[in-house]
Design a protein around this motif. Structure first.
Motif, PDB file in Angstrom:
ATOM      1  N   GLN A 275     -58.610 110.014  18.821  1.00  0.00           N
ATOM      2  CA  GLN A 275     -58.164 110.879  17.354  1.00  0.00           C
ATOM      3  C   GLN A 275     -58.935 112.319  17.369  1.00  0.00           C
ATOM      4  O   GLN A 275     -58.211 113.324  16.693  1.00  0.00           O
ATOM      5  CB  GLN A 275     -58.612 110.135  16.237  1.00  0.00           C
ATOM      6  N   VAL A 276     -60.175 112.400  17.710  1.00  0.00           N
ATOM      7  CA  VAL A 276     -61.091 113.558  17.971  1.00  0.00           C
ATOM      8  C   VAL A 276     -60.264 114.464  18.691  1.00  0.00           C
ATOM      9  O   VAL A 276     -59.970 115.681  18.271  1.00  0.00           O
ATOM     10  CB  VAL A 276     -62.397 113.499  18.138  1.00  0.00           C
ATOM     11  N   PHE A 277     -59.617 114.276  19.881  1.00  0.00           N
ATOM     12  CA  PHE A 277     -59.121 114.969  20.739  1.00  0.00           C
ATOM     13  C   PHE A 277     -57.849 115.624  19.985  1.00  0.00           C
ATOM     14  O   PHE A 277     -57.539 116.878  20.031  1.00  0.00           O
ATOM     15  CB  PHE A 277     -58.631 114.224  21.974  1.00  0.00           C
ATOM     16  N   TYR A 278     -56.967 114.605  19.233  1.00  0.00           N
ATOM     17  CA  TYR A 278     -55.932 115.164  18.596  1.00  0.00           C
ATOM     18  C   TYR A 278     -56.110 116.098  17.466  1.00  0.00           C
ATOM     19  O   TYR A 278     -55.595 117.203  17.261  1.00  0.00           O
ATOM     20  CB  TYR A 278     -55.435 113.728  17.835  1.00  0.00           C
ATOM     21  N   GLU A 279     -57.369 116.052  16.632  1.00  0.00           N
ATOM     22  CA  GLU A 279     -57.841 116.977  15.960  1.00  0.00           C
ATOM     23  C   GLU A 279     -58.279 118.440  16.362  1.00  0.00           C
ATOM     24  O   GLU A 279     -57.944 119.315  16.037  1.00  0.00           O
ATOM     25  CB  GLU A 279     -58.893 116.673  14.787  1.00  0.00           C
ATOM     26  N   LEU A 280     -58.928 118.180  17.731  1.00  0.00           N
ATOM     27  CA  LEU A 280     -59.428 119.476  18.330  1.00  0.00           C
ATOM     28  C   LEU A 280     -58.223 120.314  18.831  1.00  0.00           C
ATOM     29  O   LEU A 280     -58.100 121.598  18.847  1.00  0.00           O
ATOM     30  CB  LEU A 280     -60.325 119.004  19.500  1.00  0.00           C
ATOM     31  N   LEU A 281     -57.385 119.692  19.202  1.00  0.00           N
ATOM     32  CA  LEU A 281     -56.027 120.484  19.661  1.00  0.00           C
ATOM     33  C   LEU A 281     -55.601 121.306  18.765  1.00  0.00           C
ATOM     34  O   LEU A 281     -55.062 122.555  18.940  1.00  0.00           O
ATOM     35  CB  LEU A 281     -54.954 119.217  20.193  1.00  0.00           C
ATOM     36  N   GLU A 282     -55.650 120.703  17.430  1.00  0.00           N
ATOM     37  CA  GLU A 282     -55.007 121.452  16.349  1.00  0.00           C
ATOM     38  C   GLU A 282     -55.999 122.570  15.799  1.00  0.00           C
ATOM     39  O   GLU A 282     -55.726 123.852  15.682  1.00  0.00           O
ATOM     40  CB  GLU A 282     -54.880 120.702  15.085  1.00  0.00           C
TER      41      GLU A 282
ATOM     42  N   ALA B  46     -47.092 117.848  21.847  1.00  0.00           N
ATOM     43  CA  ALA B  46     -48.130 116.934  22.639  1.00  0.00           C
ATOM     44  C   ALA B  46     -48.885 116.117  21.639  1.00  0.00           C
ATOM     45  O   ALA B  46     -49.014 114.851  21.671  1.00  0.00           O
ATOM     46  CB  ALA B  46     -49.206 117.632  23.463  1.00  0.00           C
ATOM     47  N   ARG B  47     -49.333 116.550  20.365  1.00  0.00           N
ATOM     48  CA  ARG B  47     -49.898 116.057  19.293  1.00  0.00           C
ATOM     49  C   ARG B  47     -49.073 115.182  18.876  1.00  0.00           C
ATOM     50  O   ARG B  47     -49.467 114.041  18.217  1.00  0.00           O
ATOM     51  CB  ARG B  47     -50.279 117.163  18.227  1.00  0.00           C
ATOM     52  N   LYS B  48     -47.760 115.353  18.535  1.00  0.00           N
ATOM     53  CA  LYS B  48     -46.919 114.089  18.000  1.00  0.00           C
ATOM     54  C   LYS B  48     -46.925 112.842  18.865  1.00  0.00           C
ATOM     55  O   LYS B  48     -46.973 111.753  18.543  1.00  0.00           O
ATOM     56  CB  LYS B  48     -45.407 114.771  18.068  1.00  0.00           C
TER      57      LYS B  48
ATOM     58  N   ILE C 196     -57.862 121.108  28.811  1.00  0.00           N
ATOM     59  CA  ILE C 196     -57.723 119.643  28.307  1.00  0.00           C
ATOM     60  C   ILE C 196     -59.007 118.779  28.829  1.00  0.00           C
ATOM     61  O   ILE C 196     -59.278 118.043  27.834  1.00  0.00           O
ATOM     62  CB  ILE C 196     -56.660 119.036  29.104  1.00  0.00           C
ATOM     63  N   HIS C 197     -59.743 119.102  29.899  1.00  0.00           N
ATOM     64  CA  HIS C 197     -60.906 118.183  30.249  1.00  0.00           C
ATOM     65  C   HIS C 197     -62.090 118.635  29.377  1.00  0.00           C
ATOM     66  O   HIS C 197     -62.563 117.634  28.799  1.00  0.00           O
ATOM     67  CB  HIS C 197     -61.194 118.615  31.747  1.00  0.00           C
ATOM     68  N   ASP C 198     -62.362 119.632  29.155  1.00  0.00           N
ATOM     69  CA  ASP C 198     -63.153 120.040  28.188  1.00  0.00           C
ATOM     70  C   ASP C 198     -63.181 119.684  26.630  1.00  0.00           C
ATOM     71  O   ASP C 198     -64.182 118.918  26.355  1.00  0.00           O
ATOM     72  CB  ASP C 198     -63.452 121.646  27.995  1.00  0.00           C
ATOM     73  N   LEU C 199     -61.859 119.505  26.599  1.00  0.00           N
ATOM     74  CA  LEU C 199     -61.723 119.050  24.877  1.00  0.00           C
ATOM     75  C   LEU C 199     -61.736 117.361  25.023  1.00  0.00           C
ATOM     76  O   LEU C 199     -62.407 117.052  23.945  1.00  0.00           O
ATOM     77  CB  LEU C 199     -60.395 119.425  24.778  1.00  0.00           C
ATOM     78  N   LEU C 200     -61.373 116.877  25.889  1.00  0.00           N
ATOM     79  CA  LEU C 200     -61.456 115.327  25.988  1.00  0.00           C
ATOM     80  C   LEU C 200     -62.954 115.085  25.946  1.00  0.00           C
ATOM     81  O   LEU C 200     -63.322 113.867  25.260  1.00  0.00           O
ATOM     82  CB  LEU C 200     -60.517 114.766  27.162  1.00  0.00           C
ATOM     83  N   LEU C 201     -63.696 115.742  26.881  1.00  0.00           N
ATOM     84  CA  LEU C 201     -65.284 115.354  26.850  1.00  0.00           C
ATOM     85  C   LEU C 201     -66.097 115.653  25.616  1.00  0.00           C
ATOM     86  O   LEU C 201     -66.439 114.865  24.994  1.00  0.00           O
ATOM     87  CB  LEU C 201     -65.854 116.190  28.139  1.00  0.00           C
ATOM     88  N   LYS C 202     -65.258 116.628  25.123  1.00  0.00           N
ATOM     89  CA  LYS C 202     -65.906 116.948  23.490  1.00  0.00           C
ATOM     90  C   LYS C 202     -65.556 116.078  22.476  1.00  0.00           C
ATOM     91  O   LYS C 202     -66.190 115.705  21.667  1.00  0.00           O
ATOM     92  CB  LYS C 202     -65.350 118.399  23.179  1.00  0.00           C
TER      93      LYS C 202
ATOM     94  N   ALA D  93     -56.136 129.320  20.698  1.00  0.00           N
ATOM     95  CA  ALA D  93     -56.778 129.880  21.894  1.00  0.00           C
ATOM     96  C   ALA D  93     -56.081 129.155  22.819  1.00  0.00           C
ATOM     97  O   ALA D  93     -55.892 129.543  24.134  1.00  0.00           O
ATOM     98  CB  ALA D  93     -58.066 129.597  21.702  1.00  0.00           C
ATOM     99  N   LEU D  94     -55.881 127.636  22.770  1.00  0.00           N
ATOM    100  CA  LEU D  94     -55.301 126.989  23.616  1.00  0.00           C
ATOM    101  C   LEU D  94     -53.981 127.413  24.404  1.00  0.00           C
ATOM    102  O   LEU D  94     -53.490 127.504  25.647  1.00  0.00           O
ATOM    103  CB  LEU D  94     -54.907 125.467  23.444  1.00  0.00           C
ATOM    104  N   ALA D  95     -53.056 127.774  23.164  1.00  0.00           N
ATOM    105  CA  ALA D  95     -51.722 128.460  23.606  1.00  0.00           C
ATOM    106  C   ALA D  95     -51.842 129.830  24.446  1.00  0.00           C
ATOM    107  O   ALA D  95     -51.130 129.957  25.243  1.00  0.00           O
ATOM    108  CB  ALA D  95     -50.985 128.527  22.185  1.00  0.00           C
ATOM    109  N   LYS D  96     -52.753 130.307  24.009  1.00  0.00           N
ATOM    110  CA  LYS D  96     -52.928 131.840  24.694  1.00  0.00           C
ATOM    111  C   LYS D  96     -53.188 131.546  26.399  1.00  0.00           C
ATOM    112  O   LYS D  96     -52.356 132.252  27.126  1.00  0.00           O
ATOM    113  CB  LYS D  96     -53.995 132.567  23.977  1.00  0.00           C
ATOM    114  N   THR D  97     -54.068 130.671  26.533  1.00  0.00           N
ATOM    115  CA  THR D  97     -54.385 130.347  27.965  1.00  0.00           C
ATOM    116  C   THR D  97     -52.911 129.695  28.678  1.00  0.00           C
ATOM    117  O   THR D  97     -52.538 130.219  29.651  1.00  0.00           O
ATOM    118  CB  THR D  97     -55.468 129.249  27.976  1.00  0.00           C
ATOM    119  N   LEU D  98     -52.415 128.812  27.978  1.00  0.00           N
ATOM    120  CA  LEU D  98     -51.202 128.391  28.575  1.00  0.00           C
ATOM    121  C   LEU D  98     -50.094 129.476  28.839  1.00  0.00           C
ATOM    122  O   LEU D  98     -49.410 129.510  29.802  1.00  0.00           O
ATOM    123  CB  LEU D  98     -50.723 127.143  27.506  1.00  0.00           C
TER     124      LEU D  98
END
Ligand code: NAD
Length: 454
Positions: free
Chosen positions: A50-57, A85-87, A165-171, A62-67
């Protein structure tokens, strides 16, 4: 590893690949940590996701820019991908508790027969670059929720995304030991195949998938493959709106530069509407903006991989040698970057590579058919089996055709579409097994049958 921006051909980053001993060490860490991760209540694992889901938003832009910088996807399509992906994550958040819960399947006086869903253990997630968020979350989210540890190897063409993705999941609270990032290409993938993992989940090409399947067979552990496609679309003579069908077909063929496993890869059109459809399709194609991924309104960025340019050139020249008519496009464009013009070839036939081999780029062949029988015969004439689409005003007609397709997904008046509620699966050279839906939750578990007397 050098990371090149495919739009500018500039070096944007250098990152270190994981060496063999580092991968082994990560595996041992994962193996040791997985049992206690699996013992945690599901609610705790859900909380992390759930936290990962929120951090993606929160970090979406910034994530989209790297992608976008790394794979050349137009910025708005990169944002769409993260939203998509969030859906999917939301689906897993809402449904995992139900589908992972123990089930009593039978009981009588003094006997309970119970099914429980246990995690596989440590699983490999060997991933592709074309939709790194979407194809990634199909695997690592349900795998982690079910209590597995994951060895996640993003594609070498989406390594920065993988790192994010890895950094955000660990966060988000996922223990570092249970989500291991492996940076590298084929060699790093091979090293995962050498290790005694408990399951292999692969997204990528048929060629690599077949090789992995053969290698993993010795281990007798689950091996799922999400591979390529040569997905057909058939436009019947009774479509209500030819222009609308042409617009949908164009989007299906050219969204993400045609680099989608379920992109429309060949189009069959009933002869009664063939000229009108072709005209509308070309009109749609000519209106597309090709440009820098960061520019407002760009629909087509560069291809992600330079090598694909020669595959497309070969398909186009082969098609033209075999009687195809080039209506627009046909070649590389731009001074810098791996750009290819959106390309429409009509008078296509099944002798052409364009109608038989995955293009994975912005080229499409259109073939005229006399009736539904001919369309069905041609749609089925393929080694692949991912999706098939029919456009018609008549649902019975569509379903009668779609029933005959040996594909994992069947579309009536839509295409190039994935839903988290439905299984995503390929047949024949398009793969084996399913992700998404309840099947894609259970795919990361093994059943234990309890026979309980007392
Ligand atoms: P690819 O097969 O080249 O690579 C996929 C992954 O496998 C990468 O991480 C790569 O490093 C790794 N790899 C390569 N050789 C390996 C080996 N010998 N052992 C272990 N790992 C190895 O595919 P790609 O170019 O990344 O992806 C494009 C393909 O993926 C297309 O065919 C596309 O249709 C397919 N795809 C399918 C789906 C689906 O859901 N069905 C989704 C996305 C992409």
């Amino acid at each position: 590893m050098n990371i090149i921006n495919p739009a500018t051909e500039e070096l944007i980053a250098e990152i270190a690949q994981d060496a063999k001993d580092a991968i082994e060490q990560k595996f041992h860490q994962a193996k040791n940590a997985q049992p206690s991760w699996a013992l945690k209540p599901l609610a705790e694992r859900l909380k992390c996701i759930q936290v990962f889901y929120e951090l993606l938003e929160q970090n979406k832009h910034a994530l989209a820019k790297t992608l976008s910088d790394e794979v050349g996807k137009p910025l708005n399509q990169a944002i769409n991908e993260i939203n998509g992906a969030r859906k999917r994550i939301k689906f897993f958040l809402d449904n995992s508790a139900h589908y992972l819960a123990d089930e009593i399947l039978y009981q009588e006086e003094g006997l309970i027969e119970k099914l429980s869903h246990e995690p596989l253990g440590v699983v490999a997630n060997i991933s592709a670059w074309n939709y790194p968020y979407l194809v990634g979350v199909n695997v690592f989210i349900p795998a982690l929720l079910a209590g597995n540890a994951v060895m996640y190897k993003p594609s070498e063409y989406a390594a920065l995304v993988g790192k994010n993705i890895h950094d955000l999941l660990l966060k988000s609270g996922i223990p570092a030991e249970v989500f291991q990032l492996i940076i590298g290409g084929r060699e790093a993938g091979e090293q995962l195949l050498d290790l005694p993992l408990d399951g292999y989940f692969f997204t990528g090409s048929y060629r690599t998938g077949k090789y992995i399947y053969e290698r993993v067979a010795q281990k007798m552990v689950p091996c799922q493959l999400e591979l390529g496609g040569k997905d057909p679309m058939y436009i019947t003579d009774d479509v209500a709106d030819i222009a609308k069908a042409a617009e949908a077909a164009m989007e299906g063929a050219f969204y993400n530069n045609g680099q989608s496993c379920c992109a429309v890869e060949r189009i069959y059109v009933h002869e009664h509407i063939y000229p009108a459809f072709v005209e509308a399709f070309v009109k749609e194609t000519l209106a597309l903006k090709l440009g820098l991924p960061s520019e407002e309104g760009t629909f087509l960025g560069p291809l992600t991989r330079k090598e694909q340019i020669s595959v497309l050139e070969q398909q186009v020249s082969d098609a033209l040698n075999k009687g195809g008519k080039l209506l627009t496009g046909g070649k590389r464009t731009g001074e810098k970057g791996y750009y290819f013009q959106p390309t429409v070839v009509t008078d296509a036939n099944h002798d052409m590579l364009l109608m038989r081999e995955e293009s994975f780029g912005p080229v499409i062949g259109i073939q005229k058919v006399a009736n539904d029988d001919e369309a069905v015969r041609l749609m089925k004439d393929t080694e692949y089996g991912l999706t098939a689409a029919v456009y018609t005003s008549n649902r019975d007609r569509a379903e009668a055709i779609l029933k005959q397709m040996d594909t994992g997904s069947a579309y009536w008046n839509c295409c190039d579409r994935v839903s988290a509620h439905l299984p995503w699966s390929g047949r024949k050279h398009s793969g084996i097994g399913a992700t998404l839906s309840y099947l894609g939750i259970r795919a990361f578990t093994k059943p234990k049958a309890y026979h309980l007397r007392g």
